[in-house]
Design a protein around this motif. Structure first.
Motif, PDB file in Angstrom:
ATOM      1  N   TYR A 278       0.882  -1.186  -0.052  1.00 13.92           N
ATOM      2  CA  TYR A 278      -0.008  -0.004  -0.029  1.00 13.92           C
ATOM      3  C   TYR A 278       1.041   1.126   0.075  1.00 13.92           C
ATOM      4  CZ  TYR A 278      -4.089  -2.829   1.055  1.00 13.92           C
ATOM      5  OH  TYR A 278      -5.127  -3.820   0.974  1.00 13.92           O
TER       6      TYR A 278
ATOM      7  N   GLN B 131       0.925   5.439   0.865  1.00 12.19           N
ATOM      8  CA  GLN B 131       0.000   6.241   1.898  1.00 12.19           C
ATOM      9  C   GLN B 131       0.563   7.616   1.660  1.00 12.19           C
ATOM     10  OE1 GLN B 131       0.058   5.821   6.151  1.00 12.19           O
ATOM     11  NE2 GLN B 131      -2.034   6.533   6.262  1.00 12.19           N
TER      12      GLN B 131
ATOM     13  N   GLY C  62      -2.399  13.332   0.680  1.00 13.50           N
ATOM     14  CA  GLY C  62      -3.329  13.764  -0.049  1.00 13.50           C
ATOM     15  C   GLY C  62      -4.354  12.512  -0.448  1.00 13.50           C
TER      16      GLY C  62
ATOM     17  N   LEU D 272      -4.508   6.114   2.320  1.00 15.01           N
ATOM     18  CA  LEU D 272      -3.904   4.612   1.895  1.00 15.01           C
ATOM     19  C   LEU D 272      -4.527   4.144   0.529  1.00 15.01           C
ATOM     20  CD1 LEU D 272      -4.018   3.529   5.267  1.00 15.01           C
ATOM     21  CD2 LEU D 272      -2.141   2.780   4.108  1.00 15.01           C
TER      22      LEU D 272
ATOM     23  N   PHE E  93      -4.025   0.813  -2.462  1.00  5.36           N
ATOM     24  CA  PHE E  93      -3.842  -0.432  -2.412  1.00  5.36           C
ATOM     25  C   PHE E  93      -2.901  -0.514  -4.082  1.00  5.36           C
ATOM     26  CE2 PHE E  93      -3.649  -5.200  -2.929  1.00  5.36           C
ATOM     27  CZ  PHE E  93      -4.007  -5.404  -4.214  1.00  5.36           C
TER      28      PHE E  93
ATOM     29  N   GLU F 124      -1.213  -7.227  -4.786  1.00 10.86           N
ATOM     30  CA  GLU F 124      -1.244  -8.241  -3.477  1.00 10.86           C
ATOM     31  C   GLU F 124      -0.460  -9.457  -4.143  1.00 10.86           C
ATOM     32  OE1 GLU F 124      -3.165 -11.155  -3.590  1.00 10.86           O
ATOM     33  OE2 GLU F 124      -3.055 -12.013  -1.461  1.00 10.86           O
TER      34      GLU F 124
ATOM     35  N   LEU G  87       4.867   7.036   2.196  1.00 11.66           N
ATOM     36  CA  LEU G  87       4.970   5.997   3.130  1.00 11.66           C
ATOM     37  C   LEU G  87       4.489   4.667   2.079  1.00 11.66           C
ATOM     38  CD1 LEU G  87       6.008   4.844   5.918  1.00 11.66           C
ATOM     39  CD2 LEU G  87       3.536   5.182   6.688  1.00 11.66           C
TER      40      LEU G  87
ATOM     41  N   LEU H 190       3.619   0.911   2.591  1.00 12.90           N
ATOM     42  CA  LEU H 190       3.405  -0.260   3.677  1.00 12.90           C
ATOM     43  C   LEU H 190       3.061  -1.688   2.950  1.00 12.90           C
ATOM     44  CD1 LEU H 190       1.004   2.335   5.341  1.00 12.90           C
ATOM     45  CD2 LEU H 190       2.848   1.194   6.728  1.00 12.90           C
TER      46      LEU H 190
ATOM     47  N   LEU I  22      -5.051  -8.671   7.802  1.00 16.06           N
ATOM     48  CA  LEU I  22      -3.629  -8.440   7.566  1.00 16.06           C
ATOM     49  C   LEU I  22      -2.961  -7.754   8.669  1.00 16.06           C
ATOM     50  CD1 LEU I  22      -4.480  -6.163   4.239  1.00 16.06           C
ATOM     51  CD2 LEU I  22      -4.290  -8.772   4.638  1.00 16.06           C
TER      52      LEU I  22
ATOM     53  N   PHE J  48       0.508  -5.457   9.194  1.00 17.98           N
ATOM     54  CA  PHE J  48       1.094  -4.263   8.521  1.00 17.98           C
ATOM     55  C   PHE J  48       2.385  -4.116   9.040  1.00 17.98           C
ATOM     56  CE2 PHE J  48      -1.539  -2.224   5.370  1.00 17.98           C
ATOM     57  CZ  PHE J  48      -2.826  -2.885   5.654  1.00 17.98           C
ATOM     58  N   GLY J  49       3.496  -3.900   8.440  1.00 16.47           N
ATOM     59  CA  GLY J  49       4.712  -3.251   8.892  1.00 16.47           C
ATOM     60  C   GLY J  49       4.719  -1.945   9.170  1.00 16.47           C
ATOM     61  N   ALA J  50       5.577  -1.515   9.427  1.00 17.94           N
ATOM     62  CA  ALA J  50       5.925  -0.131  10.261  1.00 17.94           C
ATOM     63  C   ALA J  50       6.378   0.770   8.863  1.00 17.94           C
ATOM     64  CB  ALA J  50       7.345   0.324  11.037  1.00 17.94           C
TER      65      ALA J  50
ATOM     66  N   TYR K 206      -9.778  -1.277  11.148  1.00 13.86           N
ATOM     67  CA  TYR K 206      -8.409  -1.191  11.403  1.00 13.86           C
ATOM     68  C   TYR K 206      -8.030   0.099  11.969  1.00 13.86           C
ATOM     69  CZ  TYR K 206      -6.993  -5.146   8.870  1.00 13.86           C
ATOM     70  OH  TYR K 206      -6.767  -6.674   8.282  1.00 13.86           O
TER      71      TYR K 206
ATOM     72  N   GLN L 222       2.791   4.627  12.643  1.00  8.76           N
ATOM     73  CA  GLN L 222       2.852   3.332  12.547  1.00  8.76           C
ATOM     74  C   GLN L 222       2.031   2.812  11.492  1.00  8.76           C
ATOM     75  OE1 GLN L 222       2.028   1.092  16.246  1.00  8.76           O
ATOM     76  NE2 GLN L 222       2.794   2.446  17.655  1.00  8.76           N
ATOM     77  N   GLY L 223       2.187   1.445  10.784  1.00  7.12           N
ATOM     78  CA  GLY L 223       1.329   1.012  10.095  1.00  7.12           C
ATOM     79  C   GLY L 223      -0.004   0.912  10.603  1.00  7.12           C
ATOM     80  N   PRO L 224      -1.212   0.535   9.801  1.00  4.11           N
ATOM     81  CA  PRO L 224      -2.419   0.162  10.423  1.00  4.11           C
ATOM     82  C   PRO L 224      -2.426  -1.192  11.182  1.00  4.11           C
ATOM     83  CG  PRO L 224      -2.804   0.719   7.962  1.00  4.11           C
ATOM     84  CD  PRO L 224      -1.210   0.558   8.570  1.00  4.11           C
TER      85      PRO L 224
ATOM     86  N   TYR M 193      -9.080  -9.606  -2.395  1.00  9.54           N
ATOM     87  CA  TYR M 193      -7.621  -9.407  -1.882  1.00  9.54           C
ATOM     88  C   TYR M 193      -7.114  -8.110  -1.552  1.00  9.54           C
ATOM     89  CZ  TYR M 193      -7.907 -14.104  -3.632  1.00  9.54           C
ATOM     90  OH  TYR M 193      -8.592 -15.264  -4.159  1.00  9.54           O
TER      91      TYR M 193
ATOM     92  N   LEU N 292      -7.702  -4.075   0.577  1.00 11.06           N
ATOM     93  CA  LEU N 292      -8.427  -3.458   1.510  1.00 11.06           C
ATOM     94  C   LEU N 292      -8.688  -1.836   0.845  1.00 11.06           C
ATOM     95  CD1 LEU N 292      -7.098  -4.079   4.999  1.00 11.06           C
ATOM     96  CD2 LEU N 292      -9.280  -4.946   3.926  1.00 11.06           C
TER      97      LEU N 292
ATOM     98  N   PHE O  38      -9.299   1.656   1.987  1.00  6.32           N
ATOM     99  CA  PHE O  38      -9.297   2.522   3.040  1.00  6.32           C
ATOM    100  C   PHE O  38      -9.947   4.049   2.719  1.00  6.32           C
ATOM    101  CE2 PHE O  38      -6.488   0.517   6.149  1.00  6.32           C
ATOM    102  CZ  PHE O  38      -5.923  -0.462   5.694  1.00  6.32           C
TER     103      PHE O  38
END
Lengths: 115, 111
Positions: A35, A37, A40, A43, A45, A48, A88, A90, A104, A106-108, B36, B42-44, B97, B99, B101
């Motif tokens: 994803y 982010q 503006g 988040l 997609f 996948e 960012l 993700l 899901l 998520f990482g940082a 979420y 941080q990430g979600p 597959y 999300l 947001f």
């Protein structure tokens, strides 16, 4: 249990360059999603992967690509960087199939700045 | 994708219950409702999900309207750590597959 690991956490590139971001999913998870982010657009997609196959792709130009390896680790690449690619990025992993498949983790994130 | 409507922001006092609403009037019969949250920097983070009946876990409760056109995330005792942006997401899962947001609700917790 180790979480989702993304590297690098921060990076700075200049316009026209390319960048590769890495994601290590939770052990046993076979699905990896990416994803973007931005302030503006929020988040959005990107794509996948499940068992090395791309199952879905978001509405991003072809400069954004990804792949998944046999150990489920994933990389995404952005070529010919533009200022608007600053964001960012993700990564999220999930089982991808069966009970709990749709949850899901998520990482940082990897914070990319394009100058 | 089903569209969602959430308040832009909400405030709560610490240790008070918080009810975060979400309208999803175009949700399909097979969409689960996922929540979420994203803490600052941080990430979600997954909170909870459900299909038709109310759901509870260690983080929160999810109350789903009988007609499934709305749901409410309930934090029973807000803590400072609960300050985050909360996203309500109808999710088809298989075949999708991804999300989708929205803008979410920014929850502020007042000490």
């Amino acid at each position: 249990k180790a979480g989702v690991t993304q590297t690098p956490r921060y990076l700075i590139k200049t316009r026209g360059q390319q960048v590769t971001l890495s994601c290590s999913p939770i052990s046993g998870h076979r699905s990896v999603s990416w994803y973007q982010q931005t302030p503006g657009q929020g988040l959005q997609f990107l794509f996948e992967y499940f068992s090395e196959t791309q199952r879905n792709k978001g509405n991003f130009p072809g400069r954004f690509s990804g792949r998944q390896f046999s150990n489920s680790r994933s990389e995404m690449n952005v070529s010919t960087l533009e200022l608007g690619d600053s964001a960012l990025y993700l990564c999220a992993s999930s089982k991808g199939k069966g009970p709990g498949a749709n949850v899901l983790t998520f990482g940082a994130g990897s914070r990319l700045t394009v100058l | 994708d089903a569209k969602t409507t959430q308040p832009n922001s909400m405030e709560s006092n610490e240790e008070e219950p918080v009810h975060l609403p979400c309208n999803h009037s175009t949700i399909s019969g097979t969409d689960y409702i996922h929540w979420y949250r994203q803490l600052p920097s941080q990430g979600p983070e997954y909170v909870i999900h459900g299909l038709t009946s109310n759901v509870n876990n260690r983080m929160a409760s999810l109350a789903i309207a009988e007609d499934r056109k709305s749901s409410t995330l309930i934090l029973h005792r807000a803590t400072l750590r609960d300050a985050a942006v909360y996203y309500c997401i109808p999710y088809t899962g298989a075949g999708s597959y991804q999300l989708t947001f929205g803008k979410g609700t920014k929850l502020s917790v007042i000490p």
